[in-house]
Structure formats: C-alpha cells, structure tokens
Scaffold this active site. Structure first.
Site, mmCIF file in Angstrom:
data_model
loop_
_atom_site.group_PDB
_atom_site.id
_atom_site.type_symbol
_atom_site.label_atom_id
_atom_site.label_comp_id
_atom_site.label_asym_id
_atom_site.label_seq_id
_atom_site.Cartn_x
_atom_site.Cartn_y
_atom_site.Cartn_z
ATOM 1 N N GLU A 94 0.797 -1.220 0.000
ATOM 2 C CA GLU A 94 0.000 0.000 0.000
ATOM 3 C C GLU A 94 0.836 1.280 0.000
ATOM 4 O O GLU A 94 0.419 2.305 0.534
ATOM 5 C CB GLU A 94 -0.985 -0.038 1.172
ATOM 6 C CG GLU A 94 -1.957 -1.204 1.047
ATOM 7 C CD GLU A 94 -3.020 -1.248 2.137
ATOM 8 O OE1 GLU A 94 -3.025 -0.355 3.003
ATOM 9 O OE2 GLU A 94 -3.837 -2.185 2.118
ATOM 10 N N GLU A 123 -13.618 -8.878 8.468
ATOM 11 C CA GLU A 123 -12.277 -8.443 8.841
ATOM 12 C C GLU A 123 -11.698 -9.482 9.791
ATOM 13 O O GLU A 123 -12.331 -9.850 10.783
ATOM 14 C CB GLU A 123 -12.306 -7.075 9.508
ATOM 15 C CG GLU A 123 -10.971 -6.609 10.051
ATOM 16 C CD GLU A 123 -9.878 -6.590 9.006
ATOM 17 O OE1 GLU A 123 -8.857 -7.262 9.221
ATOM 18 O OE2 GLU A 123 -10.054 -5.913 7.970
ATOM 19 N N GLU A 150 -5.839 -6.464 1.711
ATOM 20 C CA GLU A 150 -4.568 -6.754 2.404
ATOM 21 C C GLU A 150 -4.028 -8.144 2.068
ATOM 22 O O GLU A 150 -3.287 -8.737 2.839
ATOM 23 C CB GLU A 150 -4.695 -6.597 3.923
ATOM 24 C CG GLU A 150 -4.977 -5.189 4.385
ATOM 25 C CD GLU A 150 -6.450 -4.840 4.371
ATOM 26 O OE1 GLU A 150 -6.793 -3.683 4.064
ATOM 27 O OE2 GLU A 150 -7.273 -5.726 4.673
ATOM 28 N N GLU A 170 -7.679 -5.898 -3.127
ATOM 29 C CA GLU A 170 -7.125 -4.557 -2.925
ATOM 30 C C GLU A 170 -5.629 -4.654 -3.235
ATOM 31 O O GLU A 170 -5.199 -4.262 -4.302
ATOM 32 C CB GLU A 170 -7.369 -4.095 -1.490
ATOM 33 C CG GLU A 170 -6.863 -2.700 -1.221
ATOM 34 C CD GLU A 170 -6.905 -2.381 0.263
ATOM 35 O OE1 GLU A 170 -7.229 -1.239 0.599
ATOM 36 O OE2 GLU A 170 -6.586 -3.278 1.075
ATOM 37 N N GLU A 177 -8.902 4.903 -0.378
ATOM 38 C CA GLU A 177 -9.120 5.140 1.040
ATOM 39 C C GLU A 177 -8.022 5.985 1.671
ATOM 40 O O GLU A 177 -8.254 6.667 2.679
ATOM 41 C CB GLU A 177 -9.234 3.812 1.790
ATOM 42 C CG GLU A 177 -7.955 2.986 1.764
ATOM 43 C CD GLU A 177 -8.127 1.633 2.441
ATOM 44 O OE1 GLU A 177 -9.254 1.308 2.834
ATOM 45 O OE2 GLU A 177 -7.132 0.909 2.560
#
Length: 710
Positions: free
Chosen positions: A174, A415, A484, A502, A508
């Site tokens: 990221e 999550e 992730e 992602e 985000e």
C-alpha cells in the site's frame, strides 16, 4: 475452444556433450526471442530479446535447497522439447469476451551430474508480448520432500532503466509509487516515511515488489511479475543498483525458510512482458494465459456488480466501525454502551439500500456490523471476530429481507484482524451464514500482523490461506473481494469467484492520510493491476472538506477523473464509494456511474504512458455501447481520442463528462462540464484535461436512443 499443436521436437542429447556446448537453444514468436544454454560450469542461463534488442542478458536460473544440494551448476541437459500452441478461450468475466493463448513452448530437462543426479525441468513459453517460465520438480526417487532456501532466478537488465516501484515489503503493497532510476532504489527511505501504513516490514533496502514496471532509454517497456502463485511465497526483486541485475527474493516464513514442497511440483511462472508500445503492456493477457482454466464448473452464479456501502463515512470519521468506545464501556449487565456514532445501524443501512435501489446499483456493503471492533486494531490476538454475531443495532434478518424486497444484494464484510487461524476455523460457519441471509459476496480483510505469528501476508502459508478461502467460498457460491492480500497473479481465471483484491494503495488513503499523488492512478494499471482487478473504490465526489479533524485533506484528483477511473482501473466489482448525499448533489455526473458496466466484451487502449496519462475504451458486455476513461497526472493535457473502433457507417451519440475550463485537482476539483455530440468512426475527440483531471465518455448508437439531444 480450439487447440492446435503445430510441431513437436524432442531431442535426446548426450548430457555430457551438451553441457560442454554453450550454443543456446532458441524459442521465438514474432518479435520475441528466448535463448537458453548451460555455461561451461553447467549453470543454466537465459536471455530475452525484443525485435532484436536485448531485454534480459545472460541471467542465471536455479535453486538452493535447505541442507541439501543445489540446482544451480554442474547440471547437464538430457532432453529438449519444443511445441507450438494456439487456442482461444472465454473468461467468465473480464475486459474482453475472448482471449487468444498463443505461444511457443521450450522445455529443457536438466539433471545433476553428481549423485543423486536429481532432475529439474525449466519450461519457457514465448508469447508475442513476452516470456513466461517456471521450474518443474518431477516425481523421482531422489527427491520427495524438500525445503527451498533460495530461488536463484535473475533478470539481468541492459541499463539503468526508469522504474515505477514500491518497496519489497513482506506485509503490505500500500505504498505510493516512486518513479526513479533503478540505481536510486531505496526501500528503507520510502518505508520510513510511509507512517500511514499500519504494518511495514522491509528487510532489504534495495528490494522492490512485483509487478515492476520499467522503461529503457531505447524505448522498451518491460514488466516483470509472476503468474499462478500457488503454494509458494510471493516473489520480490533485489536490485543490484550498480549493475542493474534483479534477483528473485522470496518472502520467508517464521523460520526463515521460503517454501516447503513435495515433488512433483511446479513453481509459479516468472513473467517478462515487453514491447516498444506502452499500450501493449496494458493489452497483454499473458499472465492470465499462464493460469489454469476455471476449476468451478457451474459459474452462472458469478455476477460482476457495482455497489455502495457503509464504509467511506467511517474512513472519513463521520461514523465508527465500533458500537462502543471501548470494551470497558459496559453497563451493570455487561452490555456494551452505544457510542452513538456506530455507522452499521439498521436505519442507516436501509438508507443505503434505498439509494442503491433508486439508482440501479446492485449491492450494498456494510462494514462494522459484527461484534469485536472495540478490540480490533493493533491487538495481535486471535478470536476478535466470530463473523456471525451482529451488534445489537444491526438487524441482520430484517436488513436482508428489506434488501431483497428492494432488489438489492447485501455484501458481507469479514475483517480478520490478521488472524488467519481464527478465520480458517470459521470459514464454513461464516459462508453458511452468508448463504442463510442471501449475501452473494464477501469483502475479506487482513489488517494487522499475521497469526500464525511470524508469518507474513505474502509468505507461502498466507498464499495458501487466500486460495483456501477462494476454494471454500466457491463451495458455498460466494464471490470474494480480498483486502490486504498478496498481489494478484491471474488466479481469477482458475477461481472466477475471486472477483477482486485490494493489494495496493486504494482511494481510502485520501480519507485517513494525505492521500496519493496525481500520477498514482496512471501508474497502477502498469503495476498493481497487471495481475488482476483492483478494488480501488473510486467515485469520490466531495473532494475537499470531507475528513473530520483534517480540513486541509483532499483527494488529489478532479471529479471528472473519479468518473474516468471506472474505466481505466478495471474491476468486475466496482464501488461507488462516496456518501449518498454527495452523489445527490451531483446527479448529472452520477449518471455516468449508474450507466458504466462492471463487465466488458472488448477493450481498446488508445494511448498510455506510465506515470503520465492513460486513455482506455471498453465495450459493455452484450451491448453496442462504449465507455471511455481518460486520465492524466499533475500536468494538464489534451487527449486526442480517435473513435475508429466504432462500426463504420453508423452514427453515435457521445456524452462527455470532462473537467471545466477552470478545473484543477488542487484549486477547483469539483468543476466539470457535460457535453453531448454526434459522432462516427471517423470522429477524433479532443478533450482538455485539467491538472490531476480526467474525462469519462459514453457512446451509444443513435438508432438505440430516443431524444438523446436536448
């Protein structure tokens, strides 16, 4: 599907003689040529050329095993096979309706000279746009269980190429992309500044992640990645900043080992895509072609979709994932005391369902619906979430019934807090829960350090975990959107229910940090998206003043660019990420999001340059309608878009959503104009794009429309 084997060449060669002969064996297809040989020491080496220009030169291959002999030298060549292959196949969903898989395959069979004379094969596939190769460990008496200490694959480049890179981090992808010469790669400097990323592990200062995008001084575009990553750690690349040699660097496990294998075994494919045209890199289907066909026989339940969700409001601080402020805020009976800011409450969720139903959006995602969020972030522990217990203000049954009555699908959120062990124990239970309440898709998350402790997001154990989740989800007819996770490697061909990931720096980061530079989205298609679709969450309309407690924060694009991202950043699972009220303030612009599909029959990359600009046209699945997205970096430009891909002799209605004359990502990001034209295949659109801006275009045949112009 049609398969043609045009030739088969098998040469049984005396190994000792061939080991002394350094004349290479060759495979080629059009402009791409591969050479393989054993050097005088019996080391396997290869080279790749494009149109006569060297791309990879004299690069080594091989393995070192733990407490065992190496497959790196003193090898002899026992056999060579060459075959041509050509087929066409249809993906379940994608950027095009049919994909050609055309290559020449060269298989070299190697064995160790010394006892125990173990065997290893290297399989090369030469495509029109590059080369893929993998190692095969055949079933053999002298090799059964073995542990990889190091993969010795090299990519020796011809110069100090311009590179678009992120650090070789074991746990995250990221980062913002850095554009520099290879000699300037410094992952530690980048990682140290990336304080907006929760977990960062960069042991090697000069390692970069794949996909790595490169541009040479003589005009070659080179992309290095991998395909079909199964039961093996992700590959990063160590950069020798002096001689520009790239070496495979595998993400280790808790003991420092790379992979635990059992012969027979095939490694993932190492991929080198090359062209003298940037657009050809984006058009490549080589990584998909190197993956196995779908293991899911009945795929009718797999449906691309757009969705809205209770998500951006948490990212910007308007509401919270947690029901209470902490686990300590409980009444005498032990019940958590509501904090009054919990976003995933029944009334709020119904508001999103109403908005989706009104605007023809298929799905609604809800994060923060289940208990455990008070105990979540930064706690390296198991059993935080159980994936089936809603908070008291979330009526899971009532919401499911309400959504069904409105014709809207609910998207689950699981999550894991990095505790893959907990999630694996709950997988069947979690997916049965989704089936019970009619959830066709789930967004998974792995924020935090991984459990089993000592494992990494991109190591072999977690790579296997992500695949197990996709397999188990398919058993329950659930589609997957993983966050992730490791970078995709084309496995959505094999598991078409794995719609998106992602695995990169998404939109985000504009909510909870200072965001990403305007060139970010012009680099992503050449890097992160090479292996598969990205859940980037585009469509932010309120571009300033949205973040609680951070009035200076803004998205680094214009509104028109946010529209264009639905075309330039491909995903079969596309989120309209902003709040309903922000869309209702710009319903004329929101019309593009309502109309743009999430599945396509054809794609044309009209113009592209990594880090600068991209223009892509796509034809909607089962339709004559086309959609175009054009974006730029921090520089304003004029996009010239020939419509030569349209049917000749037909007239079309063109609707252009573009930056206003005074638009600017920093000073005036929400200024846009909408114009309508008539066009034919001879038309060339010229559209002014602002700094950090873009344009989104719809094209429909005139005979399909009524009262288009008004």
């Amino acid at each position: 599907m049609k398969k043609i084997i045009t030739c088969l060449l098998s040469m049984a060669i005396a190994g000792n003689l061939m080991a002394q002969d350094v004349k290479p064996v060759v495979a080629n297809l059009n402009k791409v040529k591969l050479e393989f040989k054993l050097d005088p020491e019996g080391k396997p080496v290869y080279a790749v050329y494009f149109d006569g220009k060297p791309v990879i030169t004299n690069a080594a291959l091989g393995f070192e095993l733990v407490n065992d002999s190496a497959f790196s030298k003193h090898l002899e060549l026992s056999n060579v096979e060459k075959a041509d292959f050509d087929e066409s196949w249809k993906p379940v969903w994608g950027e095009v309706s049919t994909i050609r898989n055309h290559y020449q395959q060269l298989t070299v069979h190697l064995r160790q000279k010394e006892t125990p004379k173990r065997l290893i094969n290297i399989v090369f596939r030469v495509f029109e746009d590059g080369v893929g190769f993998r190692y095969e460990f055949p079933k053999q008496p002298g090799l059964k269980y073995f542990v990889v200490a190091k993969e010795l694959t090299q990519f020796n480049l011809t110069g100090d190429h311009k590179a678009f890179w992120i650090p070789g981090d074991y746990d995250t992808n990221e980062y913002q992309y850095t554009t520099s010469k290879l000699s300037q790669v410094d992952g530690w400097a980048v990682s140290e500044k990336a304080t907006d990323i929760a977990v960062r592990v960069v042991p090697d200062q000069h390692a970069v992640a794949t996909p790595l995008m490169l541009k040479s001084d003589n005009g070659l575009y080179i992309n290095i990645h991998e395909a079909a990553l199964v039961n093996y750690p992700a590959m990063q690349l160590h950069v020798n900043t002096h001689n520009f040699q790239l070496s495979a660097s595998l993400v280790p496990d808790a003991l420092g080992n790379k992979a635990y294998l059992h012969a027979p075994f095939n490694t993932p494919w190492r991929t080198i895509i090359v062209s003298d045209q940037a657009a050809a890199i984006l058009n490549s289907k080589m990584i998909l072609n190197l993956n196995e066909p779908s293991v899911i026989k009945n795929t009718e339940w797999i449906k691309p979709m757009k969705f809205v969700g209770v998500w951006w409001e948490m990212q910007t601080g308007k509401s919270t994932w947690s029901f209470a402020n902490s686990l300590d805020t409980a009444d005498a009976a032990g019940n958590l005391i509501a904090n009054g800011t919990h976003g995933a409450n029944t009334e709020n969720v119904k508001r999103y369902i109403d908005f989706a139903a009104k605007n023809g959006i298929e799905g609604v995602l809800v994060e923060g619906w289940n208990t455990g969020w008070e105990d979540w972030f930064g706690n390296w522990k198991e059993n935080i979430f159980d994936f089936t217990t809603p908070y008291p203000d979330f009526d899971v049954k009532g919401i499911a019934e309400y959504a069904k009555a409105k014709g809207v699908k609910m998207i689950m959120h699981n999550e894991t807090s990095g505790s893959a062990t907990t999630y694996e124990r709950y997988l069947d239970t979690a997916f049965r829960y989704m089936n019970k309440y009619g959830y066709p898709a789930v967004k998974t998350g792995y924020v935090g350090k991984i459990i089993p402790r000592g494992e990494h997001h991109d190591g072999q154990w977690m790579v296997n975990h992500y695949e197990r989740v996709a397999q188990k989800a398919a058993d329950h007819q659930v589609m997957i959107d993983s966050h992730e996770s490791n970078r995709p490697t084309g496995l959505h061909r094999t598991y078409p229910n794995w719609l998106a990931s992602e695995a990169g720096r998404g939109n985000e980061y504009n909510a909870f940090s200072m965001g990403s530079a305007p060139d970010h989205e012009t680099i992503l298609p050449f890097t992160r998206l090479m292996g598969g679709p990205m859940d980037y969450t585009p469509g932010i309309f309120k571009l300033k003043g949205y973040a609680a407690g951070a009035s200076d924060r803004q998205v680094h694009t214009t509104l028109a660019k946010q529209l264009a991202l639905y075309v330039t950043l491909y995903s079969p699972l596309q989120m309209a990420a902003d709040l309903p009220e922000n869309y209702e303030a710009h319903l004329d612009a929101f019309q593009f999001i309502k109309e743009v599909p999430a599945d396509w029959d054809d794609t044309k990359v009209i113009e592209a340059e990594p880090g600068d600009y991209i223009t892509i046209a796509r034809k909607a699945k089962g339709s004559a309608n086309w959609f175009i997205g054009s974006i730029t970096d921090e520089n304003a430009r004029t996009a010239k878009i020939p419509l030569s891909f349209l049917d000749k002799g037909k007239k079309y209605a063109v609707k252009v959503y573009s930056d206003a004359a005074d638009a600017d990502w920093e000073k005036n990001p929400e200024a846009y104009v909408i114009k309508e034209y008539k066009a034919t295949s001879a038309t060339v659109l010229k559209i002014n794009i602002a700094k950090g801006g873009g344009a989104a275009i719809t094209i429909q045949p005139l005979n399909n429309l009524r009262n288009v112009f008004h």
